[in-house]
Design a protein around this motif. Structure first.
Motif, PDB file in Angstrom:
ATOM      1  N   GLY A 212     -10.326 -17.867  49.974  1.00  0.00           N
ATOM      2  CA  GLY A 212      -8.867 -17.919  49.958  1.00  0.00           C
ATOM      3  C   GLY A 212      -8.206 -17.085  48.878  1.00  0.00           C
ATOM      4  N   GLY A 213      -8.821 -17.007  47.702  1.00  0.00           N
ATOM      5  CA  GLY A 213      -8.217 -16.260  46.608  1.00  0.00           C
ATOM      6  C   GLY A 213      -8.804 -14.880  46.407  1.00  0.00           C
ATOM      7  N   MET A 214      -9.558 -14.377  47.407  1.00  0.00           N
ATOM      8  CA  MET A 214     -10.272 -13.109  47.239  1.00  0.00           C
ATOM      9  C   MET A 214      -9.779 -12.021  48.201  1.00  0.00           C
ATOM     10  SD  MET A 214     -14.100 -14.741  46.898  1.00  0.00           S
ATOM     11  CE  MET A 214     -14.882 -13.125  46.839  1.00  0.00           C
ATOM     12  N   ALA A 215      -8.567 -12.204  48.730  1.00  0.00           N
ATOM     13  CA  ALA A 215      -8.072 -11.253  49.729  1.00  0.00           C
ATOM     14  C   ALA A 215      -8.056  -9.820  49.195  1.00  0.00           C
ATOM     15  CB  ALA A 215      -6.670 -11.653  50.187  1.00  0.00           C
ATOM     16  N   GLY A 216      -7.731  -9.666  47.904  1.00  0.00           N
ATOM     17  CA  GLY A 216      -7.641  -8.330  47.327  1.00  0.00           C
ATOM     18  C   GLY A 216      -8.966  -7.596  47.257  1.00  0.00           C
ATOM     19  N   LYS A 217     -10.071  -8.334  47.304  1.00  0.00           N
ATOM     20  CA  LYS A 217     -11.393  -7.701  47.202  1.00  0.00           C
ATOM     21  C   LYS A 217     -11.875  -7.144  48.542  1.00  0.00           C
ATOM     22  CE  LYS A 217     -12.889 -10.500  43.261  1.00  0.00           C
ATOM     23  NZ  LYS A 217     -12.815  -9.376  42.325  1.00  0.00           N
ATOM     24  N   PHE A 218     -11.212  -7.549  49.638  1.00  0.00           N
ATOM     25  CA  PHE A 218     -11.593  -7.058  50.963  1.00  0.00           C
ATOM     26  C   PHE A 218     -10.657  -5.906  51.348  1.00  0.00           C
ATOM     27  CE2 PHE A 218     -13.553 -11.114  50.647  1.00  0.00           C
ATOM     28  CZ  PHE A 218     -14.648 -11.094  51.483  1.00  0.00           C
ATOM     29  N   ARG A 219     -10.798  -4.792  50.667  1.00  0.00           N
ATOM     30  CA  ARG A 219      -9.841  -3.684  50.806  1.00  0.00           C
ATOM     31  C   ARG A 219      -9.838  -3.077  52.199  1.00  0.00           C
ATOM     32  NH1 ARG A 219     -10.954   0.604  46.359  1.00  0.00           N
ATOM     33  NH2 ARG A 219      -9.211   1.572  47.475  1.00  0.00           N
ATOM     34  N   TYR A 220     -11.003  -3.058  52.829  1.00  0.00           N
ATOM     35  CA  TYR A 220     -11.122  -2.376  54.124  1.00  0.00           C
ATOM     36  C   TYR A 220     -11.335  -3.359  55.274  1.00  0.00           C
ATOM     37  CZ  TYR A 220     -11.730   1.469  50.889  1.00  0.00           C
ATOM     38  OH  TYR A 220     -11.546   2.375  49.873  1.00  0.00           O
ATOM     39  N   LEU A 221     -10.914  -4.612  55.076  1.00  0.00           N
ATOM     40  CA  LEU A 221     -11.108  -5.622  56.114  1.00  0.00           C
ATOM     41  C   LEU A 221     -10.391  -5.240  57.404  1.00  0.00           C
ATOM     42  CD1 LEU A 221     -12.106  -8.428  57.023  1.00  0.00           C
ATOM     43  CD2 LEU A 221      -9.967  -9.364  56.137  1.00  0.00           C
ATOM     44  N   ASN A 222      -9.124  -4.853  57.294  1.00  0.00           N
ATOM     45  CA  ASN A 222      -8.354  -4.530  58.500  1.00  0.00           C
ATOM     46  C   ASN A 222      -8.961  -3.353  59.248  1.00  0.00           C
ATOM     47  OD1 ASN A 222      -6.561  -6.576  58.091  1.00  0.00           O
ATOM     48  ND2 ASN A 222      -5.055  -5.330  57.021  1.00  0.00           N
ATOM     49  N   VAL A 223      -9.421  -2.345  58.505  1.00  0.00           N
ATOM     50  CA  VAL A 223     -10.047  -1.187  59.149  1.00  0.00           C
ATOM     51  C   VAL A 223     -11.333  -1.619  59.855  1.00  0.00           C
ATOM     52  CG1 VAL A 223     -11.101   1.072  58.785  1.00  0.00           C
ATOM     53  CG2 VAL A 223      -9.055   0.426  57.484  1.00  0.00           C
TER      54      VAL A 223
END
Length: 236
Positions: A212-223
């Motif tokens: 939940g608090g790690m969204a910023g670490k998944f930089r290329y998730l959307n891609v």
């Protein structure tokens, strides 16, 4: 964090072990379809987790109440996915050409997700689902512990926790529209499609507290999700 990591590992292990049972029960092709579906749903569910995090943060849901709302949210998600799966399989069996519609929709969704603006600020208070809830059900502005409904001045009111639950279910409808066509490209067998969905969904609550608090670490998730959906769309 450690408890969430352990629980996530347990749920993922159960999902993987169920594939072994499918292999023993129905053979290698069914097991391959199950694992493909499970991995697709597990990948797409990460985005679901981050949307939940944004919703709970937007409505300032106290952390001790999040467990309850996510419990009911996941229960509702299972029911919704079952409905979408049975409807999707029925459509494919009745109209073969619907596969091309699903494929085109997945390609569109892949493009949309891959080019999503992460800096965009969402205003959930004006969402259609929330407006409908407030129009139909009188809603309080204050939390009453973990209760979904409370009483004030002799009137029964929905708490903000109920509104958050409705919003979480509404977002799952959106995710189901993406994920169900994707998994139907892998298998048409209702049992395999639903079980792979179910085991991915059952671990979402622990995954939320883990990521939940790690969204910023998944930089290329959307891609990454866009690539997965595009591949499945082309296959379909």
């Amino acid at each position: 964090f450690k408890e969430a990591a352990l629980e996530s590992a347990v749920w993922i292990s159960i999902g993987l072990l169920f594939g072994v049972a499918v292999f023993a029960w129905h053979g290698s092709q069914a097991a391959g379809e199950y694992y493909a579906g499970f991995l697709i749903e597990q990948s797409l569910s990460i985005d679901n987790v981050f949307v939940w995090a944004v919703i709970l943060s937007f409505f300032a849901v106290p952390r001790e109440f999040q467990f309850r709302v996510l419990f009911w949210g996941i229960f509702g998600a299972l029911v919704l996915r079952a409905a979408f799966i049975f409807a999707g399989v029925a459509l494919i069996e009745a109209f073969d050409w619907i596969l091309y519609v699903f494929g085109a929709f997945l390609l569109y969704t892949a493009w949309t997700i891959a080019h999503h603006d992460e800096t965009e600020v969402k205003d959930f208070s004006n969402s259609l689902a929330l407006r409908m809830v407030r129009k139909v059900i009188p809603t309080s502005d204050d939390y009453d512990g973990q209760k979904l409904f409370t009483k004030a001045n002799g009137k029964r009111l929905a708490t903000p926790l109920f509104a958050v639950l409705v919003l979480i279910e509404a977002t799952d409808v959106v995710f189901a529209v993406d994920s169900v066509p994707a998994i139907l490209a892998v298998s048409r067998e209702k049992f395999i499609v639903f079980s792979s969905n179910a085991f991915a969904i059952l671990g979402l609550r622990s995954l939320f507290f883990l990521l939940g608090g790690m969204a910023g670490k998944f930089r290329y998730l959307n891609v990454g999700l866009g690539v997965i959906l595009a591949y499945v769309g082309v296959k379909m």
